[in-house]
Design an enzyme around this catalytic site. Structure first.
Site, PDB file in Angstrom:
ATOM      1  N   SER A  21       0.829  -1.204   0.000  1.00 20.16           N
ATOM      2  CA  SER A  21       0.000   0.000   0.000  1.00 20.16           C
ATOM      3  C   SER A  21       0.861   1.250   0.000  1.00 20.16           C
ATOM      4  CB  SER A  21      -0.906   0.021   1.239  1.00 20.16           C
ATOM      5  OG  SER A  21      -1.779  -1.089   1.259  1.00 20.16           O
TER       6      SER A  21
ATOM      7  N   SER B 259      -3.422  -4.023  -2.689  1.00 15.57           N
ATOM      8  CA  SER B 259      -2.796  -2.748  -2.361  1.00 15.57           C
ATOM      9  C   SER B 259      -3.837  -1.700  -2.005  1.00 15.57           C
ATOM     10  CB  SER B 259      -1.968  -2.246  -3.552  1.00 15.57           C
ATOM     11  OG  SER B 259      -1.142  -1.168  -3.190  1.00 15.57           O
TER      12      SER B 259
ATOM     13  N   ASP C  67      -4.065   2.097  -2.226  1.00 17.88           N
ATOM     14  CA  ASP C  67      -3.391   3.238  -2.859  1.00 17.88           C
ATOM     15  C   ASP C  67      -4.302   4.455  -2.727  1.00 17.88           C
ATOM     16  OD1 ASP C  67      -1.217   1.513  -4.137  1.00 17.88           O
ATOM     17  OD2 ASP C  67      -3.053   0.640  -4.940  1.00 17.88           O
TER      18      ASP C  67
END
Length: 410
Positions: A294, A332, A334
């Site tokens: 991340s 992830s 983001d």
């Protein structure tokens, strides 16, 4: 590493305050950490075409302040807090315009639904580790409710983002205290600040190498508005590290999706699992791939922008992430939070930036994000932690790759 009883799961973490003292202690212990770390620009890597601000940090944006607290204990705890303040006043009373964008939303960013709904920020932006978000949010509420003038306030919206530092940090202990958060906020300063393996970036990993806190800025020429855009990142993400087109990940033997090659000594870049595992248990496996992870990106500007154009600006940070090889994988988180340092109380009295004038700001956000990510990696130091060691990216081999591809001069 810093003395501590790493054999006990209940061992209290050492809280190293102020940051300058923390960094001196942390970096003086391990020979690997003693290597000289330099920013991307100091290494000759120039990202984009726009000039930087004087500090090349988010604090080039007038009013913005940053503070860190790094929390370590032996080789078990590696985490911390990073606080970003839009200005030095009462942020609840002097709210600023803001917007939030999720690239891939496998993560937590407390308070952002209200930011996006109302288009305003009334809290410091605090970054920490995944399981520490609730404690950090409660501490931010303590801070906001305790500000002079807020005695009758009955609702506040703390904004706290995270990345998962569970390879280097025994994250289940949730080792962040209210004092850590309040100290990071109280010591936030408008000048230069440390980057790399500090604050909320102490235990993070990027592209398989040590990640951390990174920052950069861009200042537009006067004929384009003269505005400043600054970015701070907490890098803990994956992908295929690329620097100005140079295939760094593949050349260093740490690219995902088979790019590392079957004969790579360890196909996860600088990650080395601990023999015997944490606490002497069976050795854990490293993360399954180099693509997951991340990143939090905080974009600040002194341009008078309302919510809609701040959201557009935030989306350009994702371009900077992609330009460096981040691909926003399934696993992830983001996230981008963008704000203007111009309080809402003044925003409507100023001539706001038109849609037609936004393109230079978009370029600035993409460039500053890309460079901030590089700084988070190049300035990070090797860290030994709960499940193993994550090495800092080797500077000279990386520079040789960049020389071969004409990114830096020979």
């Amino acid at each position: 590493m810093i003395p501590g009883n790493s054999s006990s799961a209940a061992a209290p973490p050492r809280r190293l305050i102020p940051l300058t003292m923390a960094l001196a202690i942390v970096t003086a212990v391990s020979p690997a950490d003693a290597q000289e770390r330099r920013s991307a620009r100091d290494l000759g890597i120039v990202v984009g075409v726009l000039p930087t601000g004087p500090l090349n940090q988010i604090t080039d944006v007038a009013g913005v302040r940053v503070g860190h607290v790094t929390v370590t204990s032996g080789d078990t705890i590696n985490t911390g807090v990073t606080a970003i303040l839009p200005h030095g006043g009462n942020i609840f009373r002097e709210k600023v315009p803001a917007a939030f964008v999720a690239g891939n939303a496998f993560g937590k960013f407390a308070g952002t639904t209200q930011v996006q709904e109302l288009g305003e920020l009334e809290s410091p932006v605090v970054l920490t580790c995944t399981l520490c978000v609730p404690r950090a949010a409660d501490a931010v509420m303590t801070y906001l409710l305790g500000l002079p003038g807020n005695e009758e306030v009955r609702s506040v919206n703390p904004v706290v983002g995270e990345t998962n530092d569970g390879f280097l940090n025994r994250i289940r202990l949730r080792p962040i205290s209210e004092s850590d958060v309040l100290t990071a906020i109280a010591e936030a300063d408008a000048g230069p600040f440390e980057q790399g393996s500090v604050g909320a970036g102490r235990g993070t990993i990027a592209f398989g190498w040590k990640g951390g806190i990174g920052s950069a800025s861009r200042r537009l020429p006067e004929n384009l508005g003269g505005w400043t855009v600054g970015v701070l990142v907490q890098s803990n993400h994956g992908g295929v590290l690329t620097i100005d087109g140079a295939p760094v990940a593949e050349a260093l033997g740490g690219a995902p999706y088979g790019g590392a090659g079957p004969d790579a000594p360890y196909p996860r870049a600088g990650m080395r699992p601990r023999a015997g595992g944490p606490g002497g248990s069976e050795a854990p496996e490293a993360p399954a791939s180099l693509e997951d992870g991340s990143i939090i990106m905080v974009v600040a500007t002194d341009a008078p922008l309302e919510h809609r154009n701040l959201e557009r600006l935030a989306r350009r940070a994702l371009l900077g992430l992609g330009r460096g090889g981040g691909s926003m994988s399934n696993g992830s988180g983001d996230y981008v939070l963008a704000f203007s340092s111009v309080p809402l109380s003044r925003l409507w009295d100023e001539e706001r930036v038109s849609n037609a004038a936004m393109s230079p700001l978009f370029q600035a956000a993409a460039e500053a994000t890309e460079e901030a990510i590089l700084n988070s990696i190049f300035l990070a130091t090797t860290v030994e932690g709960d499940r193993g060691t994550v090495e800092a990216i080797p500077l000279e081999p990386t520079l040789e790759i960049l020389r071969r591809h004409g990114v830096v001069p020979r």
